[in-house]
Design a protein around this motif. Sequence first.
Motif, PDB file in Angstrom:
ATOM      1  N   THR A  61      43.079 -64.532 -41.901  1.00 26.88           N
ATOM      2  CA  THR A  61      43.523 -63.944 -43.178  1.00 26.88           C
ATOM      3  C   THR A  61      43.119 -62.481 -43.273  1.00 26.88           C
ATOM      4  O   THR A  61      43.019 -61.927 -44.359  1.00 26.88           O
ATOM      5  CB  THR A  61      42.895 -64.715 -44.365  1.00 26.88           C
ATOM      6  OG1 THR A  61      41.460 -64.622 -44.264  1.00 26.88           O
ATOM      7  CG2 THR A  61      43.303 -66.170 -44.356  1.00 26.88           C
ATOM      8  N   PHE A  62      42.888 -61.853 -42.111  1.00 29.77           N
ATOM      9  CA  PHE A  62      42.310 -60.504 -42.086  1.00 29.77           C
ATOM     10  C   PHE A  62      43.212 -59.469 -42.742  1.00 29.77           C
ATOM     11  O   PHE A  62      42.733 -58.454 -43.238  1.00 29.77           O
ATOM     12  CB  PHE A  62      42.013 -60.066 -40.649  1.00 29.77           C
ATOM     13  CG  PHE A  62      41.402 -61.153 -39.814  1.00 29.77           C
ATOM     14  CD1 PHE A  62      40.311 -61.874 -40.273  1.00 29.77           C
ATOM     15  CD2 PHE A  62      41.912 -61.460 -38.571  1.00 29.77           C
ATOM     16  CE1 PHE A  62      39.748 -62.876 -39.512  1.00 29.77           C
ATOM     17  CE2 PHE A  62      41.362 -62.464 -37.796  1.00 29.77           C
ATOM     18  CZ  PHE A  62      40.272 -63.182 -38.269  1.00 29.77           C
ATOM     19  N   SER A  68      40.082 -52.216 -39.468  1.00 30.12           N
ATOM     20  CA  SER A  68      41.258 -52.749 -38.760  1.00 30.12           C
ATOM     21  C   SER A  68      41.243 -52.328 -37.297  1.00 30.12           C
ATOM     22  O   SER A  68      41.621 -53.098 -36.408  1.00 30.12           O
ATOM     23  CB  SER A  68      42.545 -52.265 -39.434  1.00 30.12           C
ATOM     24  OG  SER A  68      42.634 -52.738 -40.758  1.00 30.12           O
ATOM     25  N   THR A  69      40.795 -51.109 -37.030  1.00 35.40           N
ATOM     26  CA  THR A  69      40.723 -50.617 -35.653  1.00 35.40           C
ATOM     27  C   THR A  69      39.675 -51.376 -34.856  1.00 35.40           C
ATOM     28  O   THR A  69      39.909 -51.740 -33.692  1.00 35.40           O
ATOM     29  CB  THR A  69      40.408 -49.115 -35.650  1.00 35.40           C
ATOM     30  OG1 THR A  69      41.459 -48.416 -36.328  1.00 35.40           O
ATOM     31  CG2 THR A  69      40.300 -48.589 -34.224  1.00 35.40           C
ATOM     32  N   LEU A  70      38.510 -51.641 -35.448  1.00 38.82           N
ATOM     33  CA  LEU A  70      37.466 -52.389 -34.747  1.00 38.82           C
ATOM     34  C   LEU A  70      37.926 -53.808 -34.434  1.00 38.82           C
ATOM     35  O   LEU A  70      37.664 -54.334 -33.340  1.00 38.82           O
ATOM     36  CB  LEU A  70      36.186 -52.414 -35.591  1.00 38.82           C
ATOM     37  CG  LEU A  70      35.439 -51.082 -35.681  1.00 38.82           C
ATOM     38  CD1 LEU A  70      34.348 -51.152 -36.738  1.00 38.82           C
ATOM     39  CD2 LEU A  70      34.854 -50.698 -34.319  1.00 38.82           C
ATOM     40  N   ALA A  91      41.077 -55.513 -46.426  1.00 36.98           N
ATOM     41  CA  ALA A  91      41.223 -54.501 -47.484  1.00 36.98           C
ATOM     42  C   ALA A  91      40.276 -54.795 -48.649  1.00 36.98           C
ATOM     43  O   ALA A  91      39.698 -53.880 -49.244  1.00 36.98           O
ATOM     44  CB  ALA A  91      42.670 -54.456 -47.973  1.00 36.98           C
ATOM     45  N   ILE A  92      40.105 -56.085 -48.959  1.00 32.41           N
ATOM     46  CA  ILE A  92      39.209 -56.471 -50.047  1.00 32.41           C
ATOM     47  C   ILE A  92      37.764 -56.147 -49.688  1.00 32.41           C
ATOM     48  O   ILE A  92      37.017 -55.592 -50.506  1.00 32.41           O
ATOM     49  CB  ILE A  92      39.376 -57.974 -50.351  1.00 32.41           C
ATOM     50  CG1 ILE A  92      40.788 -58.244 -50.881  1.00 32.41           C
ATOM     51  CG2 ILE A  92      38.322 -58.441 -51.352  1.00 32.41           C
ATOM     52  CD1 ILE A  92      41.135 -59.715 -50.984  1.00 32.41           C
ATOM     53  N   VAL A  93      37.357 -56.475 -48.463  1.00 27.79           N
ATOM     54  CA  VAL A  93      35.990 -56.193 -48.027  1.00 27.79           C
ATOM     55  C   VAL A  93      35.732 -54.685 -48.007  1.00 27.79           C
ATOM     56  O   VAL A  93      34.688 -54.208 -48.473  1.00 27.79           O
ATOM     57  CB  VAL A  93      35.719 -56.809 -46.639  1.00 27.79           C
ATOM     58  CG1 VAL A  93      34.379 -56.325 -46.078  1.00 27.79           C
ATOM     59  CG2 VAL A  93      35.720 -58.324 -46.722  1.00 27.79           C
ATOM     60  N   ALA A  94      36.699 -53.928 -47.473  1.00 25.85           N
ATOM     61  CA  ALA A  94      36.525 -52.476 -47.383  1.00 25.85           C
ATOM     62  C   ALA A  94      36.390 -51.849 -48.764  1.00 25.85           C
ATOM     63  O   ALA A  94      35.501 -51.019 -49.002  1.00 25.85           O
ATOM     64  CB  ALA A  94      37.704 -51.855 -46.639  1.00 25.85           C
ATOM     65  N   GLY A  95      37.263 -52.227 -49.700  1.00 25.94           N
ATOM     66  CA  GLY A  95      37.275 -51.587 -51.003  1.00 25.94           C
ATOM     67  C   GLY A  95      36.273 -52.148 -51.992  1.00 25.94           C
ATOM     68  O   GLY A  95      35.614 -51.392 -52.717  1.00 25.94           O
ATOM     69  N   ASN A  96      36.143 -53.490 -52.026  1.00 25.19           N
ATOM     70  CA  ASN A  96      35.348 -54.120 -53.081  1.00 25.19           C
ATOM     71  C   ASN A  96      33.933 -54.505 -52.662  1.00 25.19           C
ATOM     72  O   ASN A  96      33.061 -54.656 -53.520  1.00 25.19           O
ATOM     73  CB  ASN A  96      36.067 -55.367 -53.606  1.00 25.19           C
ATOM     74  CG  ASN A  96      37.314 -55.030 -54.394  1.00 25.19           C
ATOM     75  OD1 ASN A  96      37.695 -53.860 -54.483  1.00 25.19           O
ATOM     76  ND2 ASN A  96      37.964 -56.019 -54.961  1.00 25.19           N
TER      77      ASN A  96
END
Length: 417
Positions: free
Chosen positions: A235-236, A259-261, A241-246
């Motif tokens: 479900t990445f 996403s690159t990693l 996006a949720i982990v990065a922002g929130n």
Amino acid sequence: MFASLRVRNYRLFFSGQVVSNIGTWMQRIAQDWLVFELSGNNPIALGIAVALQFTPTVLLSLWAGVLADRVDKRKLCILIQSGIGVQALVLGLLNVTGLVALWQVYLLCFVLGIFSALDVPARQSFVAEMVGRKQIPNAVALNSSVFNMARIVGPAIAGFAITWVGTGWMFLANAASTLAVITGLALMDPDKLFRGPVVERAKGQLREGLTYVRGRADLMTVMVLVFFVSTFGITFFTSLAIVAGNVFGTEADGYGLLSTLLAVGTFTGSLMAARRMTKGGPRVRLLLISAFALGAVEFAAAFMPSYLAFGIALIPLGFATITFLNTANSLVQTAVSPEMRGRVMGIYVLVLIGGNPVGGPMVGWMADTFGGRSPFYIGGVVSALAAVACAAVLARRGGLAKGYRLAGLRVLSRKAA
């Protein structure tokens, strides 16, 4: 390792994919971030966008498989890629002119989903026509390698470019990149394709494909495992996006780096798969091990204390994910009859992507209710348990002890019955 690239038609296809997949991943990052911006960083809105994009897969993928068996796959792919290019162009123009609204993004996500539902069965079954049956595993692995190379380059470009010029230009770049695929398909020599038997239009062809898969215990086991892992574990596209922002409070560049990693791991895994598939066919045992590893690493990643530690954990997660997906795809494609390949791949796409209309909102709801890390530890547990359950089923049938390839497992499952 690059055996299938000796085939000219496949080289043309592969070259177009290199350019187009970079554009696809640039659009993917831009679309998620645009939805996030327009909705005020609402994870549920992002889940809705994912659901709208993948709902057509549930509705159309089975029929798309029938269509792929009936018509010229090369011409069908050209038509589909043209539609994808127009969708990206419209969204890009709306965005750069400042006219874009959330409902428009939702609508165009659904339109893209329609083309994608038609594209995947046609494109995946067309691989066999380009390279022939013996080279299918190697070609599938190389397709994954270029796809995941694009996952490294595309998000890296998009993450930083969005902060400079905005999301709109990413959609326009993707629209231009589809021309590379269309050109490659147009330049192919149709006389050198390894075409399967012509399937004439007739009643009951969809039912025939479903009956074929239902009668194959080996295929059914793979399909069930793919459904649970893809719906709950992979479900990445939403959860990153949720982990990065929130969770870590980063901007678009932080999301792009995560996403690159992840893509570093998937790219490495796909290259290893290309090398492995040159030496031998896909193995059921590898499918089960990679599914369990995916779940275990995803669970562990959920508890990483810092942005850096979480990002590093995505590398082995990407490796396990692409190993699982490549093995499943190759097992299915090499185990089916040529005249059934389009329909079986339509069913495979349904179980692979069809859970996303449920998984997308589910991930948004879990993140909103239990916190941004929850999709990772819940998805990890479900994936690992699904791998254990399928291993138990196969062990009971003797598939793990004696039959490593699906063709052999098919015989064993009949004897067990």
